[in-house]
Design a protein around this motif. Sequence first.
Motif, PDB file in Angstrom:
ATOM      1  N   THR A   1     -40.457   8.950  12.017  1.00  0.00           N
ATOM      2  CA  THR A   1     -39.999   8.989  10.630  1.00  0.00           C
ATOM      3  C   THR A   1     -41.124   9.442   9.705  1.00  0.00           C
ATOM      4  O   THR A   1     -42.309   9.203   9.972  1.00  0.00           O
TER       5      THR A   1
ATOM      6  N   ARG B   1     -36.941   8.466   3.286  1.00  0.00           N
ATOM      7  CA  ARG B   1     -37.363   8.503   4.688  1.00  0.00           C
ATOM      8  C   ARG B   1     -36.465   9.456   5.456  1.00  0.00           C
ATOM      9  O   ARG B   1     -35.252   9.491   5.241  1.00  0.00           O
TER      10      ARG B   1
ATOM     11  N   PHE C   1     -36.390  12.083   9.366  1.00  0.00           N
ATOM     12  CA  PHE C   1     -37.064  12.501  10.596  1.00  0.00           C
ATOM     13  C   PHE C   1     -36.715  13.940  10.881  1.00  0.00           C
ATOM     14  O   PHE C   1     -35.690  14.478  10.413  1.00  0.00           O
TER      15      PHE C   1
ATOM     16  N   VAL D   1     -32.897   8.813   6.822  1.00  0.00           N
ATOM     17  CA  VAL D   1     -32.686   7.508   7.445  1.00  0.00           C
ATOM     18  C   VAL D   1     -33.163   6.435   6.483  1.00  0.00           C
ATOM     19  O   VAL D   1     -33.895   6.705   5.523  1.00  0.00           O
TER      20      VAL D   1
ATOM     21  N   GLY E   1     -33.783   2.357  10.345  1.00  0.00           N
ATOM     22  CA  GLY E   1     -33.508   3.354  11.372  1.00  0.00           C
ATOM     23  C   GLY E   1     -32.083   3.842  11.416  1.00  0.00           C
ATOM     24  O   GLY E   1     -31.715   4.562  12.342  1.00  0.00           O
TER      25      GLY E   1
ATOM     26  N   SER F   1     -39.201   5.059  15.168  1.00  0.00           N
ATOM     27  CA  SER F   1     -38.068   4.193  14.832  1.00  0.00           C
ATOM     28  C   SER F   1     -36.954   4.432  15.838  1.00  0.00           C
ATOM     29  O   SER F   1     -36.733   5.563  16.291  1.00  0.00           O
TER      30      SER F   1
END
Length: 390
Positions: A83, A95, A97, A108, A112, A164
């Motif tokens: 992340t 956040r 990824f 996210v 997670g 995560s």
Amino acid sequence: MTQIAPEMWAKLPADATQAPPPPPAPTYGQEVRRRLLANKPAMASIVFIVALVIAAFFGPALSPHTYFRQDLKLSNIPPVFETYAVTSSTGETTRFFLNASNFNLYEVDSEGHVLSLVRGERRDMIKKSQAFEFGDTTVTLDYSSLPPRLLLADGSELRPSGWSWNRTYIFGTDQLGRDILVRQLYGAQISLTVAFVATLVNFFVGVFYGGIAGYMGGKVDAVMMRFVEIISTIPLTLYVVLLMVVFDSGLLSIIIAIGSVFWVDMARIVRGQILSLKSQDYVAAARTMGASPARILTRHLLPNSIGPIIVTLTMLIPSAIFIESFMSFIGLGVTPPLASWGSLTSEAVETLRAYPHQLFFPAAAISLTMFAFNFLGDGLRDALDPRLRG
């Protein structure tokens, strides 16, 4: 010789003259249970099989996802990801990824959960870059070299904040955005259904067919076993392909194919057991007392062959699961959108290098299930062997 005075003698109590009775000998069932409980691989296999059955038939109902619902915006998401966190001037933290295989960014939360696909500006195919706006902060994805990099406005590289686990899709998603975990559990239903049908067919057809052939003997045995040999000469794969031409691909065709030819091994084993048991004295005594052949077969011969029968059934279950998976892998099994371990493996092979997790889960499920049934069969064979008593 020294004399012993009469007053020195003492009479023993009445119960002291009798030795304590020996403990009762354990029964055959108790010995079987004791040996099976002492076999750790067999017990672990039983726990695994029970957990698999419960998860396969009740797990999909508890999941918010279905095996057929597609979301192309969330395709090929891995189960674990790194992340990144970007904080704007207003203090708002976003956040996300990076999926390095398709150069997509997914937002996210702190726990997670996958929220959505991050929409960026149009990709610059010449510079191989794409800009994303997070409030007043711009992050540029540079995929001119591998692995891709995330650059801030000042040219510095954005570093990941940690790993995560994917809480929304625990096993990730496939190329169509479908939840792999639910499809995995649904595939377990298919495989266990095939195994259950194979077990029933083996028991009711193979056991009684082989029992009748072994007990009757003579010409009846010769004719019945020649029929078994004719079926055995046809390769199962060819037989299934021929059935697919008649019934089309699908679960029903696999069940018919396995149910039609899978009982021959059981029939041979039971026939051999009956041939060795029908010359025993208790069979002759039952025949002398007027017992019918059906009663002798069902009340005397088959119960004494139950050990090899159970072991053979347990050993044939993983074979049935593997046959179903193999047929689905080569495209002769269940049809989309249905899922089985074989079809999941076939779909994942196409994207093995980019998304290896999609192949790992169905392949691991097939391997673990086959190991579990084989260990259970070995444990039952050792536990049911009368020569191991004592």
